[in-house]
Design a protein around this motif. Structure first.
Motif, short mmCIF file in Angstrom:
data_model
loop_
_atom_site.label_atom_id
_atom_site.label_comp_id
_atom_site.label_asym_id
_atom_site.label_seq_id
_atom_site.Cartn_x
_atom_site.Cartn_y
_atom_site.Cartn_z
N LYS A 23 74.56 34.48 50.15
CA LYS A 23 75.42 33.31 49.98
C LYS A 23 76.82 33.61 50.52
O LYS A 23 77.39 34.65 50.24
CB LYS A 23 75.51 32.94 48.50
N PRO A 24 77.40 32.64 51.26
CA PRO A 24 78.73 32.85 51.85
C PRO A 24 79.79 33.19 50.82
O PRO A 24 80.67 34.03 51.08
CB PRO A 24 79.03 31.50 52.52
N GLU A 25 79.70 32.60 49.62
CA GLU A 25 80.72 32.86 48.60
C GLU A 25 80.69 34.30 48.08
O GLU A 25 81.65 34.77 47.45
CB GLU A 25 80.57 31.89 47.42
N ASN A 26 79.58 35.02 48.32
CA ASN A 26 79.48 36.42 47.88
C ASN A 26 80.03 37.40 48.91
O ASN A 26 80.04 38.61 48.67
CB ASN A 26 78.04 36.78 47.57
N ASP A 195 71.92 47.88 51.89
CA ASP A 195 71.27 46.57 51.91
C ASP A 195 72.24 45.53 51.32
O ASP A 195 71.84 44.44 50.94
CB ASP A 195 69.97 46.61 51.09
N THR A 196 73.55 45.93 51.21
CA THR A 196 74.61 45.16 50.54
C THR A 196 74.11 44.60 49.21
O THR A 196 74.45 43.48 48.82
CB THR A 196 75.15 44.01 51.42
N TRP A 197 73.33 45.40 48.53
CA TRP A 197 72.73 44.93 47.27
C TRP A 197 73.59 45.37 46.09
O TRP A 197 73.77 46.55 45.83
CB TRP A 197 71.32 45.46 47.12
N ASP A 198 74.13 44.38 45.39
CA ASP A 198 74.94 44.65 44.22
C ASP A 198 74.09 44.43 42.98
O ASP A 198 73.69 43.31 42.68
CB ASP A 198 76.16 43.72 44.19
N SER A 199 73.76 45.52 42.27
CA SER A 199 72.87 45.42 41.11
C SER A 199 73.48 44.57 40.00
O SER A 199 72.75 43.98 39.20
CB SER A 199 72.55 46.81 40.57
N SER A 200 74.81 44.50 39.94
CA SER A 200 75.43 43.71 38.87
C SER A 200 75.26 42.22 39.07
O SER A 200 75.23 41.44 38.12
CB SER A 200 76.92 44.05 38.78
N THR A 201 75.14 41.79 40.34
CA THR A 201 74.93 40.36 40.61
C THR A 201 73.49 40.06 41.01
O THR A 201 73.11 38.91 41.17
CB THR A 201 75.86 39.90 41.75
N ASN A 202 72.70 41.15 41.19
CA ASN A 202 71.29 41.03 41.57
C ASN A 202 71.11 40.23 42.85
O ASN A 202 70.18 39.43 42.99
CB ASN A 202 70.49 40.38 40.42
N LEU A 206 79.38 41.25 48.98
CA LEU A 206 80.40 42.08 49.61
C LEU A 206 80.60 43.39 48.84
O LEU A 206 80.77 44.45 49.44
CB LEU A 206 81.73 41.30 49.66
N SER A 207 80.53 43.30 47.52
CA SER A 207 80.76 44.47 46.66
C SER A 207 79.65 45.51 46.77
O SER A 207 79.80 46.63 46.30
CB SER A 207 80.90 44.03 45.20
#
Length: 588
Positions: A23-26, A195-202, A206-207
């Protein structure tokens, strides 16, 4: 950027809003993506959106005039798993889009995750390699990963395909599993990407950039450096952050002030260095300046002419105002070595140690830190003319301490065995001589024993046999030695963390075994010493009883024939009986 090879942190699996599941907002703008990568310490990223290269050019443009290298790429969906395809920085997205068409992904399907190429993973990898890219099996140990293939023979065949340059893993314990699959047929690199995968946001965000990363050793983390690294992963690829300060002694920098080299500063790599330049460029002069500062110059007595030449060059380059400073690392500390130039060599080097942010003079000489293995061109030529000199040069670059220790220990064991063998041979000769006298001794004993009618004299032969057997047995016990057990611990490979638990368990078993064996040795040693003491007491008691028997026998002989020489003959008979008993024992 440094021009020598070092480890760079890179992320080869970065998504942007170009992927349908992002998503662009992420994420934000291309500039924000670039800055996020820089802020997390990355030196390079690969843009690998699902089945599209739409954002590659945008991120590449945003990274211009920054320290970040952006490698354009794509994550291609195949029926056998996802594949990362990565190209050199600046590669137009048009080339990547054309590749997608070649493998069967239409323009209308770009960015989608629910489609797949018309070719298998290995075939797509070959297409990537054919148009200048590098192919990496994406998150091979996850869903939609290569390791999910059910036909193991086909999986192995795919891993063996030379077009596949590496395998991306999420779990580190999969590295050993992949190595077993390819065996010794090839060395296949394993890498990690976020994989730009943020486990906190699943989700992709960007994070997540740099959450998982690979360390690549190269002079620059571009595609050329990546190719070199994947071709030699044991040396150039790390999945855990490597130390930025290698533990071995090294030179970091040379600085010269004064003379016509005033202001010269040369930084060295912590690894292999090579000075390149034409004749007269100053390569040898830098080497000689280092040797001068370390007070480890060539031997003036062995090479008088060369020494004069070197001194002349240093005098011209440094003059009396010149100072050489070396920055080095040794024995866990940073040091600075300074030495002013003097024609007569009277100026001595001074060593400073870095403590906090200060340089403190310490009572050391450069040789206490490390010894240089440096030779001028002329010096090498002089050495090469002598066989011993050539071997000295070869041996100086090899650490032989382990072998020298083993040779010393083996030599000591051989000497010990040789002494034992000599003693054994002496005993064998003695036993053979004694055994060879048996027949003659029997005749002498028979003749002499015939002079005596008393039963006590006849019993004397039995006493002598007992003495021989008792002393032989006591001697056998005295010669016993307790065994020495040596249990070596296992040392795991530094770059494989998967099996550390197994090595720890094995070493615990070795420790317990070592304790048990040492306990057995102590018990055996104690038992042997106890037996020696008790047998010594038995031997003394036997001697006492034999002396009493001899007194009774001598008294009986004196009673039967007073004043005769029978007592003396009895002593001679006892001696012969003792020798006969030993001769008979020697045959056993």
């Amino acid at each position: 950027m440094s021009t020598w090879a070092r480890f760079w942190p890179i992320d080869l699996h970065v998504h942007t809003p170009g992927s349908s599941d992002a998503k662009p907002e992420n994420f934000g703008s291309p500039e924000e993506i670039v800055q996020a990568a820089i802020d997390t310490g990355l030196a390079a990223i690969a843009i690998t959106d699902h089945n599209t290269a739409e954002w590659c050019d945008r991120i590449g443009d945003a990274a211009k005039n920054t320290s970040l290298i952006v490698l354009p790429g794509v994550e291609i969906s195949t029926a056998e798993g996802h594949l990362l395809a990565i190209w050199e920085e600046g590669t137009s997205s048009t080339i990547i889009e054309e590749l997608l068409v070649t493998v069967g992904i239409k323009k209308a399907d770009r960015g989608r995750l629910d489609i797949s190429a018309k070719k298998g993973l290995a075939e797509v990898a070959q297409e990537v390699a054919a148009c200048g890219g590098v192919a990496v099996a994406a998150h091979a140990d996850k869903e939609k990963g290569l390791l999910g293939l059910t036909v193991k023979s086909h999986l192995t065949e795919t891993l063996m395909n030379e077009a596949l340059s590496a395998v991306e893993v999420v779990q580190l314990n999969k590295v050993g599993e992949i190595a077993k699959m390819v065996g010794n047929k090839r060395i296949l690199a394993c890498v990690r990407g976020s994989d730009t995968w943020d486990s906190s946001t699943n989700t992709h965000a960007l994070s997540g950039i740099g959450a998982r990363r690979t360390w690549l050793k190269a002079s620059r983390p571009d595609l050329v450096g990546l190719r070199h690294g994947l071709a030699d992963p044991e040396l150039r690829i790390r999945l855990d952050e490597p130390s930025t300060n290698p533990p071995y002694a090294r030179l970091d920098e040379i600085q010269i002030s004064g003379g016509f080299l005033d202001g010269l500063k040369v930084r060295f790599s912590a690894d292999l260095n090579c000075l390149l330049g034409g004749t007269g460029a100053g390569k040898s002069l830098i080497l000689e300046a280092i040797r001068y500062a370390m007070d480890q110059q060539l031997d003036r007595k062995k090479f008088p002419k060369l020494w004069e030449e070197v001194q002349s060059r240093l005098n011209t380059a440094l003059t009396e105002s010149g100072v050489v400073r070396l920055h080095s690392y040794a024995k866990g500390n940073f040091y600075r070595i300074e030495r002013a130039f003097s024609k007569d060599g009277s100026a001595q080097p001074t060593v400073f140690q870095q403590i906090s942010n200060d340089w403190v003079e310490v009572d050391l000489i450069p040789e206490d830190l490390f010894v240089l293995a440096a030779f001028s061109q002329g010096e090498i030529l002089e050495y090469s003319r002598e066989q011993v000199g050539r071997m000295t040069l070869v041996d100086s670059g090899i650490d032989l301490s382990k072998f020298e220790s083993e040779i010393k220990m083996t030599t000591e064991l051989l000497n010990k065995n040789a002494l034992e063998l000599i003693e054994c041979r002496k005993k064998i000769r003695k036993l053979r001589n004694e055994a060879g006298q048996e027949a003659e001794l029997k005749e002498q004993v028979r003749t002499l024993a015939g002079l005596f009618d008393t039963e006590l004299v006849k019993e004397q032969a039995g006493w002598q046999k007992e003495r021989s057997r008792l002393r032989k047995s006591i001697g056998d016990i005295s010669n016993l030695s307790t065994p020495v057990f040596k249990i070596n611990k296992l040392t795991p490979l530094a770059d494989i963390k998967t099996n550390l638990d197994l090595f720890e368990l094995a070493n615990k078993i070795f420790e317990e075994l070592d304790k048990s064996l040492n306990s057995v040795s102590k018990v055996a040693e104690t038992a042997i010493e106890k037996a020696k003491t008790e047998l010594s007491g038995i031997n003394k008691e036997w001697d006492r009883r034999f002396e009493e028997t001899k007194k009774k026998l001598d008294a009986e002989l004196e009673r039967v024939n007073p004043g005769s020489s029978l007592t003396t003959l009895r002593d001679h008979l006892a001696t012969l009986q003792s020798k006969l008993a030993e001769a008979e024992a020697s045959k056993e």
